[in-house]
Write a protein that holds these residues in place. Sequence first.
Motif, PDB file in Angstrom:
ATOM      1  N   PRO A 117     -16.819  56.765  -3.959  1.00  0.00           N
ATOM      2  CA  PRO A 117     -17.354  57.672  -2.941  1.00  0.00           C
ATOM      3  C   PRO A 117     -16.676  59.039  -3.017  1.00  0.00           C
ATOM      4  O   PRO A 117     -15.602  59.185  -3.629  1.00  0.00           O
ATOM      5  N   LEU A 118     -17.291  60.022  -2.400  1.00  0.00           N
ATOM      6  CA  LEU A 118     -16.677  61.334  -2.242  1.00  0.00           C
ATOM      7  C   LEU A 118     -15.590  61.202  -1.167  1.00  0.00           C
ATOM      8  O   LEU A 118     -15.889  60.936  -0.003  1.00  0.00           O
ATOM      9  N   ILE A 119     -14.351  61.346  -1.554  1.00  0.00           N
ATOM     10  CA  ILE A 119     -13.226  61.199  -0.628  1.00  0.00           C
ATOM     11  C   ILE A 119     -12.815  62.590  -0.156  1.00  0.00           C
ATOM     12  O   ILE A 119     -12.419  63.441  -0.954  1.00  0.00           O
ATOM     13  N   LEU A 120     -12.943  62.802   1.152  1.00  0.00           N
ATOM     14  CA  LEU A 120     -12.689  64.116   1.743  1.00  0.00           C
ATOM     15  C   LEU A 120     -11.499  64.047   2.695  1.00  0.00           C
ATOM     16  O   LEU A 120     -11.641  63.629   3.846  1.00  0.00           O
ATOM     17  N   PRO A 121     -10.309  64.450   2.247  1.00  0.00           N
ATOM     18  CA  PRO A 121      -9.176  64.497   3.170  1.00  0.00           C
ATOM     19  C   PRO A 121      -9.452  65.461   4.315  1.00  0.00           C
ATOM     20  O   PRO A 121     -10.211  66.433   4.169  1.00  0.00           O
ATOM     21  N   GLY A 122      -8.805  65.191   5.459  1.00  0.00           N
ATOM     22  CA  GLY A 122      -9.030  66.008   6.644  1.00  0.00           C
ATOM     23  C   GLY A 122      -7.819  66.842   7.013  1.00  0.00           C
ATOM     24  O   GLY A 122      -6.952  66.384   7.761  1.00  0.00           O
ATOM     25  N   PRO A 123      -7.706  68.074   6.524  1.00  0.00           N
ATOM     26  CA  PRO A 123      -6.554  68.908   6.865  1.00  0.00           C
ATOM     27  C   PRO A 123      -6.639  69.415   8.299  1.00  0.00           C
ATOM     28  O   PRO A 123      -7.702  69.798   8.774  1.00  0.00           O
ATOM     29  N   TRP A 124      -5.532  69.418   8.986  1.00  0.00           N
ATOM     30  CA  TRP A 124      -5.463  69.862  10.380  1.00  0.00           C
ATOM     31  C   TRP A 124      -4.887  71.266  10.494  1.00  0.00           C
ATOM     32  O   TRP A 124      -4.925  71.868  11.564  1.00  0.00           O
ATOM     33  N   PHE A 165      -3.613  69.256  -0.038  1.00  0.00           N
ATOM     34  CA  PHE A 165      -4.758  68.497  -0.556  1.00  0.00           C
ATOM     35  C   PHE A 165      -5.451  69.240  -1.688  1.00  0.00           C
ATOM     36  O   PHE A 165      -5.907  68.620  -2.662  1.00  0.00           O
ATOM     37  N   ALA A 166      -5.533  70.568  -1.573  1.00  0.00           N
ATOM     38  CA  ALA A 166      -6.157  71.351  -2.645  1.00  0.00           C
ATOM     39  C   ALA A 166      -5.352  71.237  -3.934  1.00  0.00           C
ATOM     40  O   ALA A 166      -5.905  71.054  -5.022  1.00  0.00           O
ATOM     41  N   GLU A 167      -4.032  71.344  -3.810  1.00  0.00           N
ATOM     42  CA  GLU A 167      -3.173  71.258  -4.989  1.00  0.00           C
ATOM     43  C   GLU A 167      -3.228  69.875  -5.633  1.00  0.00           C
ATOM     44  O   GLU A 167      -3.005  69.734  -6.840  1.00  0.00           O
ATOM     45  N   ALA A 168      -3.567  68.850  -4.818  1.00  0.00           N
ATOM     46  CA  ALA A 168      -3.673  67.493  -5.358  1.00  0.00           C
ATOM     47  C   ALA A 168      -4.943  67.300  -6.186  1.00  0.00           C
ATOM     48  O   ALA A 168      -5.068  66.301  -6.902  1.00  0.00           O
ATOM     49  N   ALA A 188     -13.193  68.808  -2.449  1.00  0.00           N
ATOM     50  CA  ALA A 188     -13.653  69.400  -1.194  1.00  0.00           C
ATOM     51  C   ALA A 188     -12.810  68.822  -0.061  1.00  0.00           C
ATOM     52  O   ALA A 188     -12.115  67.814  -0.228  1.00  0.00           O
ATOM     53  N   LEU A 189     -12.888  69.468   1.105  1.00  0.00           N
ATOM     54  CA  LEU A 189     -12.138  69.027   2.281  1.00  0.00           C
ATOM     55  C   LEU A 189     -13.068  69.000   3.489  1.00  0.00           C
ATOM     56  O   LEU A 189     -14.104  69.665   3.506  1.00  0.00           O
ATOM     57  N   ALA A 190     -12.681  68.223   4.499  1.00  0.00           N
ATOM     58  CA  ALA A 190     -13.491  68.123   5.720  1.00  0.00           C
ATOM     59  C   ALA A 190     -12.560  68.096   6.923  1.00  0.00           C
ATOM     60  O   ALA A 190     -11.834  67.115   7.130  1.00  0.00           O
ATOM     61  N   THR A 191     -12.539  69.160   7.699  1.00  0.00           N
ATOM     62  CA  THR A 191     -11.600  69.241   8.814  1.00  0.00           C
ATOM     63  C   THR A 191     -11.975  68.256   9.920  1.00  0.00           C
ATOM     64  O   THR A 191     -13.147  68.084  10.238  1.00  0.00           O
ATOM     65  N   PRO A 192     -10.982  67.600  10.537  1.00  0.00           N
ATOM     66  CA  PRO A 192     -11.239  66.685  11.640  1.00  0.00           C
ATOM     67  C   PRO A 192     -11.016  67.389  12.979  1.00  0.00           C
ATOM     68  O   PRO A 192      -9.943  67.959  13.226  1.00  0.00           O
ATOM     69  N   SER A 193     -11.982  67.337  13.873  1.00  0.00           N
ATOM     70  CA  SER A 193     -11.802  68.019  15.154  1.00  0.00           C
ATOM     71  C   SER A 193     -10.654  67.414  15.952  1.00  0.00           C
ATOM     72  O   SER A 193      -9.880  68.129  16.597  1.00  0.00           O
ATOM     73  N   ALA A 194     -10.511  66.080  15.908  1.00  0.00           N
ATOM     74  CA  ALA A 194      -9.430  65.435  16.661  1.00  0.00           C
ATOM     75  C   ALA A 194      -8.064  65.818  16.083  1.00  0.00           C
ATOM     76  O   ALA A 194      -7.104  66.025  16.832  1.00  0.00           O
ATOM     77  N   GLY A 236     -11.071  77.582  -4.878  1.00  0.00           N
ATOM     78  CA  GLY A 236     -12.519  77.441  -4.990  1.00  0.00           C
ATOM     79  C   GLY A 236     -13.036  76.130  -4.429  1.00  0.00           C
ATOM     80  O   GLY A 236     -14.005  75.562  -4.948  1.00  0.00           O
ATOM     81  N   ILE A 237     -12.393  75.636  -3.359  1.00  0.00           N
ATOM     82  CA  ILE A 237     -12.747  74.335  -2.792  1.00  0.00           C
ATOM     83  C   ILE A 237     -13.612  74.515  -1.550  1.00  0.00           C
ATOM     84  O   ILE A 237     -13.214  75.204  -0.600  1.00  0.00           O
ATOM     85  N   PRO A 238     -14.786  73.892  -1.498  1.00  0.00           N
ATOM     86  CA  PRO A 238     -15.609  73.969  -0.289  1.00  0.00           C
ATOM     87  C   PRO A 238     -14.995  73.178   0.858  1.00  0.00           C
ATOM     88  O   PRO A 238     -14.358  72.139   0.654  1.00  0.00           O
TER      89      PRO A 238
END
Length: 247
Positions: free
Chosen positions: A26-33, A41-44, A48-54, A87-89
């Motif tokens: 699957p597309l694994i999207l870490p959630g940076p706060w 996460f970008a350096e890893a 792509a990344l997906a921010t978590p509201s919580a 260049g990460i969405p």
Amino acid sequence: MDVKPSPEPFVKTFRALHHGRAPGDPLILPGPWDAAGARVFAEAGFPALATPSAGIAESLGYADGSTPADEMFAAVTRIVRAVAEFGIPVSADLEAGYGLPARELVDRALAAGVVGINLEDSGPYGLDDPHQHAGRLAEVRAAAGDALFVNARVDTYVRGVPDLDETVRRARLYVEAGADSVYPILAPPDHLPALCESIPAPVNALAHPDGPPPRELGRLGAARVTFGPGLLRRVLGVVREMARELC
């Protein structure tokens, strides 16, 4: 408002990442706060990344669901800026949209530089009417065109309605309204195969410490895996250990 739409290739890249996934990949999207976490996460090497509201709420000192819109957009903007050189969405969880009209919500998301948004179908009084929420998603899609990837969160399981048929009904309405993917948050792993079979769009699953790991969620059918505030809480666990050692 000076809107700066996300570069079209970023959106196309992000959308393409959800399709053609092999089982177990699957597309694994870490959630940076925050910006610092986003850079890690970008350096890893995540695509792509997906921010978590919580997670952002907790990092800013708010209860989940209580972050003022201006502070959420400011935090998301910092995260996007922090990884721009890679260049990460970045996609952003915008809760239920903060009561903003669709046009304003889209404009603010684009001004923040994100390529995708999450919108959930519940609020302070429980689950929203699915047809009304589908109408809202259709307005967002019309305002955004192809400039945003819309992930429609289905809150049946969160709100104590663990009904597979109702979850599928809502999901299908949201896809018909223009959602690119569907997020039945907290869906039990044994429901995932049926959900993924019945929903005509990529399905986002939530990974948490007590559940299957991301790749197993992929084998169950999930095309995308996110973590909510889970990664922040793991980090805070380490910080607590450090604090105990220093006392």
